[in-house]
Design an enzyme around this catalytic site. Sequence first.
Site, PDB file in Angstrom:
ATOM      1  N   ASP A 259       0.878  -1.156   0.000  1.00 12.29           N
ATOM      2  CA  ASP A 259       0.000   0.000   0.000  1.00 12.29           C
ATOM      3  C   ASP A 259       0.922   1.214   0.000  1.00 12.29           C
ATOM      4  O   ASP A 259       2.107   1.122   0.331  1.00 12.29           O
ATOM      5  CB  ASP A 259      -0.931  -0.027   1.217  1.00 12.29           C
ATOM      6  CG  ASP A 259      -2.235   0.714   0.960  1.00 12.29           C
ATOM      7  OD1 ASP A 259      -2.239   1.606   0.083  1.00 12.29           O
ATOM      8  OD2 ASP A 259      -3.242   0.422   1.629  1.00 12.29           O
ATOM      9  N   TRP A 260       0.372   2.360  -0.357  1.00 13.39           N
ATOM     10  CA  TRP A 260       1.212   3.539  -0.601  1.00 13.39           C
ATOM     11  C   TRP A 260       1.795   4.056   0.718  1.00 13.39           C
ATOM     12  O   TRP A 260       1.086   4.527   1.597  1.00 13.39           O
ATOM     13  CB  TRP A 260       0.388   4.610  -1.305  1.00 13.39           C
ATOM     14  CG  TRP A 260       0.448   4.536  -2.800  1.00 13.39           C
ATOM     15  CD1 TRP A 260       0.726   5.568  -3.642  1.00 13.39           C
ATOM     16  CD2 TRP A 260       0.244   3.398  -3.647  1.00 13.39           C
ATOM     17  NE1 TRP A 260       0.704   5.137  -4.960  1.00 13.39           N
ATOM     18  CE2 TRP A 260       0.414   3.814  -4.983  1.00 13.39           C
ATOM     19  CE3 TRP A 260      -0.053   2.056  -3.410  1.00 13.39           C
ATOM     20  CZ2 TRP A 260       0.304   2.947  -6.063  1.00 13.39           C
ATOM     21  CZ3 TRP A 260      -0.172   1.182  -4.487  1.00 13.39           C
ATOM     22  CH2 TRP A 260       0.004   1.622  -5.785  1.00 13.39           C
TER      23      TRP A 260
END
Length: 727
Positions: A259-260
């Site tokens: 995930d970012w």
Amino acid sequence: MKKLLFVVFLFTLISFNQVYAQTNNKSMDNKIEDILKQLTLKEKLDLCHAQSKFSSKGVARLGIPEIWMSDGPHGVRAEIAWDSWEHAGWTNDSCTAFPALTCLAATFNTDLSYKYGKAIGEEARYRKKDILLGPGVNIYRTPLNGRNFEYMGEDPYLASKMVVPYIHGVQENGVAACVKHYALNNQEHWRDHINVEISDRALYEIYLPAFKAAVQEGKVWSIMGAYNQFRGQYCCHNELLVNKILKGDWAFDGVLVTDWGATHDTKQAALYGLDIEMGTGTDGLTSSQKNAYDNYFMANPLLKMVKAGEIDESVIDEKVRRVLRLMFRTTMNKSRPFGSMNSEEHFNVAREIAQEGIVLLKNKNNFFPIDPKKTQTIAVIGENATKIMTLGGGSSELKTIHEISPLEGIQKRFKNAKVLHAMGYASGPSVYGRVIDSKLNTDSLKTEAIKIAKKADIVLFVGGLNKNHHQDCEGDDRKHFSLPFGQDNLLNEILKVNSNTAVILVSGNAVEMPWLSKVDAVLQTWYLGSEAGNAIADIISGDINPSGKLPFSFPVKLEDNAAHSFGKIAYPGDGTNQEYKEDILVGYRWHDTKNIKPLYAFGYGLSYTSFTVLEAQTDQSTYQKNELITVSCEIKNTGDKKGAEVIQLYVSDLEASVLRPLKELKSFKKIVLNPGESKTITLEISTNDLAYFDDSMMDWKLEKGRFKLLIGTSSQDIEKTITIEVN
């Protein structure tokens, strides 16, 4: 003779396909090894981290393309700038907005899940995306989770069955589905650091099955790691979750994407299975450093460790093999289709999913359907009647060609009626990460709403939640279980002047309903995307008979939910750690086993007609390990309208040596019947599906003894019971 020749032909064809697939895989593997030999160490590492907000590098000198990703899972997100979270300002990036995944789960229709995946995959392909960041299959643990609307409910079996065809549909287009968020990302509050402690049994029985199905049945090409920690290690580089379970036990051959901003350590990222790092240092190239992307954990820091001999280059090679394999399946797949965007077919798919996902919760005195030919005054009250819902929610925001509001859908359908509208309440602008109060006068809004309610023959209150911060939105959780913005109070005031009132809830979560006994009808409509208003009008006019079923339980009060029954350490945690003290008793498992009556049960949903299960039987009464149990059920439409019912098969272990839920969903089937028509359907489960996870031996254990097979139309509405013996 003809039959024999056909069988021989079929066997030959299957054998040819198997050999062809094996040859293709071997050919792909050979190509990957050839490329690997030509890459420098720097080029290898460039393949393993971002070069922009939503892309990773290729190798220009060898003609290896970039990988482009897009947020999903309800539509293809508008283009984001190369190096900031601003919109790029394109004029050709509007998409079809599909219903949120809670709605898809509520259809209990695997065929629709495939249609959904195929349509959204076509849109992603047309937009030249290689990875679609979805679907989400995190388990609905608490109704406060801001991101529940992106997931497929509280039951691992339902989520498993719905995610697989979605993946197949997406990947037919040469676009990788990216199932998220692996794993235990069951709240937004403190998501970036909270450490989850949970038993092995709950992990394997509740929180992993949908991911396992995505890998082993869906053959998904990519997985997104979660922000949170599990047993002291971040999920995107977690030795147990990634190396042992995902890539070891399940033999996942795809790519694990962060995930970012979810990467935290270079050595762990290298050794514990991360393949592509995205979003670290979200200012990207605007950093004061020369090139922020080169300073990702898996960029220059890892390059230095490999050169120093601290990490073997073979570790990097394994990541690159996975990235190249993904490329051969997507961006370097010359035979993939071209895709399509915003076609009439896509809008029809969105509308069909919305129609089948809407759940009729209450319908006193047949309030619904409302005759569209009748001349009357209808008051439509509520901000959600006109609020655009595709814009908010965080990363699932969408830029769509159109979004038909509930008010617009009602106005178009009920042309013989005088349709009045008042906002009644206001939430303020939709801003991600902040709460901005509305500047509108609350008293004036309420006064106008009561004024038109008095004039009306019927009132449709369109309320619920929205996709603003602290509602159904990424980044944090809801603050309260009750309806926000004074809706409960407003509803009570409306009911004083017009008791002929129905509530149309727009939300991705359960809400408290203190006014339930006073209203005539309640319709749960989710976030329905582009065709929202049309689908709602289809249901309330009776053009479509509702058939949606709740994919999660609605508790009477928040304390009735399992996660909220053990104090703050269970939810939201103490700021550092969180313990899933309810263990395997999530959702209806908790309500049933603890005898806590829900407001509305998992699997519940009304129809404009009625159904009954006439009989149910198994093919035998005693079964062995690895044996198939076939249950046949005869269902009859006993009403006067065509409709669809979802027959649900639950299992109860009568002689368990350990705590087991009172019942667990093991099969379901949706069936459409005409008035008076009856049909016999079959439901199949394996005796292996009756096992529980024994954490003393770290394996599944099937105990001999008696089991009940419970056939019904919700977890609380069981119509037939069959007892079987397992040896």
